[in-house]
Write an enzyme that holds these catalytic residues in place. Structure first.
Site, PDB file in Angstrom:
ATOM      1  N   LYS A 105     -11.499   0.649  -2.252  1.00 57.47           N
ATOM      2  CA  LYS A 105     -10.472   1.293  -3.070  1.00 57.47           C
ATOM      3  C   LYS A 105     -10.932   1.302  -4.536  1.00 57.47           C
ATOM      4  CE  LYS A 105      -7.479   1.020   0.682  1.00 57.47           C
ATOM      5  NZ  LYS A 105      -6.715   0.179   1.592  1.00 57.47           N
TER       6      LYS A 105
ATOM      7  N   HIS B  61      -5.005  -3.305  -2.856  1.00 55.82           N
ATOM      8  CA  HIS B  61      -4.623  -2.381  -3.936  1.00 55.82           C
ATOM      9  C   HIS B  61      -4.468  -3.079  -5.281  1.00 55.82           C
ATOM     10  CE1 HIS B  61      -4.088   0.979  -1.188  1.00 55.82           C
ATOM     11  NE2 HIS B  61      -3.669   0.061  -0.343  1.00 55.82           N
TER      12      HIS B  61
ATOM     13  N   SER C  17       0.795  -1.227   0.000  1.00 56.22           N
ATOM     14  CA  SER C  17       0.000   0.000   0.000  1.00 56.22           C
ATOM     15  C   SER C  17       0.826   1.276   0.000  1.00 56.22           C
ATOM     16  CB  SER C  17      -0.943   0.003   1.200  1.00 56.22           C
ATOM     17  OG  SER C  17      -0.218  -0.136   2.405  1.00 56.22           O
TER      18      SER C  17
HETATM   19  C1  PLP Z   1      -6.820   0.003   2.965  1.00 56.95           C
HETATM   20  C2  PLP Z   1      -6.225  -1.295   3.315  1.00 56.95           C
HETATM   21  C3  PLP Z   1      -6.877  -2.189   4.176  1.00 56.95           C
HETATM   22  C4  PLP Z   1      -8.131  -1.822   4.915  1.00 56.95           C
HETATM   23  O1  PLP Z   1      -9.235  -1.726   4.085  1.00 56.95           O
HETATM   24  P1  PLP Z   1     -10.436  -0.740   4.483  1.00 56.95           P
HETATM   25  O2  PLP Z   1     -11.566  -1.194   3.650  1.00 56.95           O
HETATM   26  O3  PLP Z   1      -9.977   0.648   4.167  1.00 56.95           O
HETATM   27  O4  PLP Z   1     -10.677  -0.925   5.944  1.00 56.95           O
HETATM   28  C5  PLP Z   1      -6.307  -3.422   4.359  1.00 56.95           C
HETATM   29  N1  PLP Z   1      -5.147  -3.768   3.765  1.00 56.95           N
HETATM   30  C6  PLP Z   1      -4.478  -2.915   2.977  1.00 56.95           C
HETATM   31  C7  PLP Z   1      -3.208  -3.352   2.335  1.00 56.95           C
HETATM   32  C8  PLP Z   1      -4.992  -1.655   2.733  1.00 56.95           C
HETATM   33  O5  PLP Z   1      -4.307  -0.804   1.969  1.00 56.95           O
END
Ligand code: PLP
Length: 390
Positions: A243, A212, A184
């Protein structure tokens, strides 16, 4: 003026320390919908910080699905899914995800964070071992900690070290290896093929967080696991709907037995109210959209932008393989300096926030630049002009 209570004083001491180390954080208020342009303090800014990679966060089809659900179900889902909160839209979303990911089953959680902290403790516990990549997301670390299993880490993508740990941990209960497919904060790719190879040889299960990657890799845009042809070899596929899918919520995809265990054991699933039906309906629309022709169009527009930027980034920020993901870490190092550059950019109308400890290691501060399919080339040019001068 009232004097501070001892409670406030104790906390303020901590805040002052954060401030002094350039690690204090504050909220900025966005006064518009998500998109390449957002409003901050009544002024338009070019946004290079969002994870809305495919520009779905305010797509008409998601909005319409949410509106229809709102009219039919109202705002709340009333209870946890195991009580009376499991609306047909929640189950339809689970099924659509299983179909999209080509797994036997899938289960959605209220967030990706909840998926991680619910799932890891549901499959490992005391006497078991979780082995994490050093750069794994906080939700994965927290899930591993909550599980009570022994925690081991391997340096980022260091497969030789992972092998060593696997050999040491042999015969000590269950072993779960946890990594990300696209990291991330670094935007690089986990060595999933190598990890699969060593775990098949030395034992262990694999959980891959595709937060991602979902919607952006693989023939059917299922993620990096699909792109590498590893779907049948990864026991637990995790991702988020918040995302590239432009909605909110997390998911786990895998075999039916795994999903059955989660329904029975994952505490963040059992003891939390089902997602609002409006959100579940938007997520469902997003999964269908990403699965179809428009998903492919948006994915290819995103990669077009990634190529465009990668070819033009100032040399000091070019990376060995710039075409890995829409996440470009512009490494600065020092926290105060990163913060200062980000603030200068923001004054000029660009949002490329500084990412600092503890999100990344000390002295590894960076600007995290992300692209979306909706950025225009001239918007990227604008940013490049200012980056070159900063
Ligand atoms: C954003 C993210 C999460 C958490 O997801 P949310 O839906 O925002 O709670 C988990 N793992 C990674 C690698 C992330 O970037």
């Amino acid at each position: 003026m009232r004097t501070n209570t001892p409670f406030e004083e104790a906390l303020q001491e901590e805040l002052a320390e954060l401030e002094q180390k350039s690690l204090h954080r504050t909220l900025r208020i966005v006064e518009s919908a998500q998109g390449p342009e957002i409003n901050l303090r009544h002024k338009t800014h070019l946004n290079f910080s969002s994870n809305d990679y495919l520009g779905l966060a305010n797509h008409p089809r998601l909005i319409e699905a949410a509106q229809n659900a709102l009219k039919y179900y109202g705002t709340g889902s009333g209870a946890a899914r195991l009580i009376c909160g499991n609306l047909d839209v929640h189950s339809a979303l689970d099924s659509a995800l299983a179909q999209f990911k080509d797994t036997e089953a899938a289960l959605t959680f209220s967030t990706g964070y909840a998926a991680a902290v619910g799932t890891i403790p549901a499959v490992v516990g005391r006497g078991d071992t979780v082995i994490l990549d050093k750069l794994a997301h906080a939700s994965l670390i927290d899930g591993a900690r909550l599980s009570g299993a022994r925690l081991r880490a391997f340096p980022h993508n260091n497969i030789a070290y992972l092998k060593k740990v696997l050999r040491q941990e042999k015969n000590s209960g269950r072993i779960l290896i946890v990594t990300e497919s696209v990291f991330s904060m670094d935007g690089d790719i986990g060595k999933l093929e190598d990890i699969v190879e060593v775990k098949e040889k030395l034992g262990g299960w694999l959980m891959v967080d595709e937060a991602h990657a979902t919607g952006m890799y693989g023939r059917n845009r299922r993620g990096m696991v699909e792109q590498l042809g590893l779907s049948k070899k990864v026991e637990i596929q995790m991702g988020t709907l918040s995302k590239a899918l432009g909605s909110s919520g997390g998911y786990i995809a895998g075999c039916k037995t795994l999903i059955d265990i989660l329904i029975n054991k994952a505490r963040s699933f059992i003891y939390s109210t089902a997602t609002s039906p409006t959100v579940a309906a938007a997520s469902l629309a997003a999964v269908l959209l990403v699965s179809g022709a428009e998903g492919e169009e948006r994915r290819s527009a995103l990669w077009d932008n990634i190529h465009y930027l990668a070819e033009r980034l100032p040399a000091r920020w070019s990376r060995s393989d710039p075409l890995q993901s829409p996440i470009f870490p512009l490494m600065i190092g020092d926290e105060a300096e990163a913060l200062q550059i980000a603030q200068q950019l923001e004054k000029k109308g660009f949002l490329v926030p500084a990412i600092r400890y503890p999100t990344v290691a000390h002295q590894q501060a960076r600007l995290r630049l992300t692209l979306s399919s909706k950025h225009e080339k001239n918007q990227i040019d604008e940013l490049l002009k200012h980056l070159t001068n900063s």
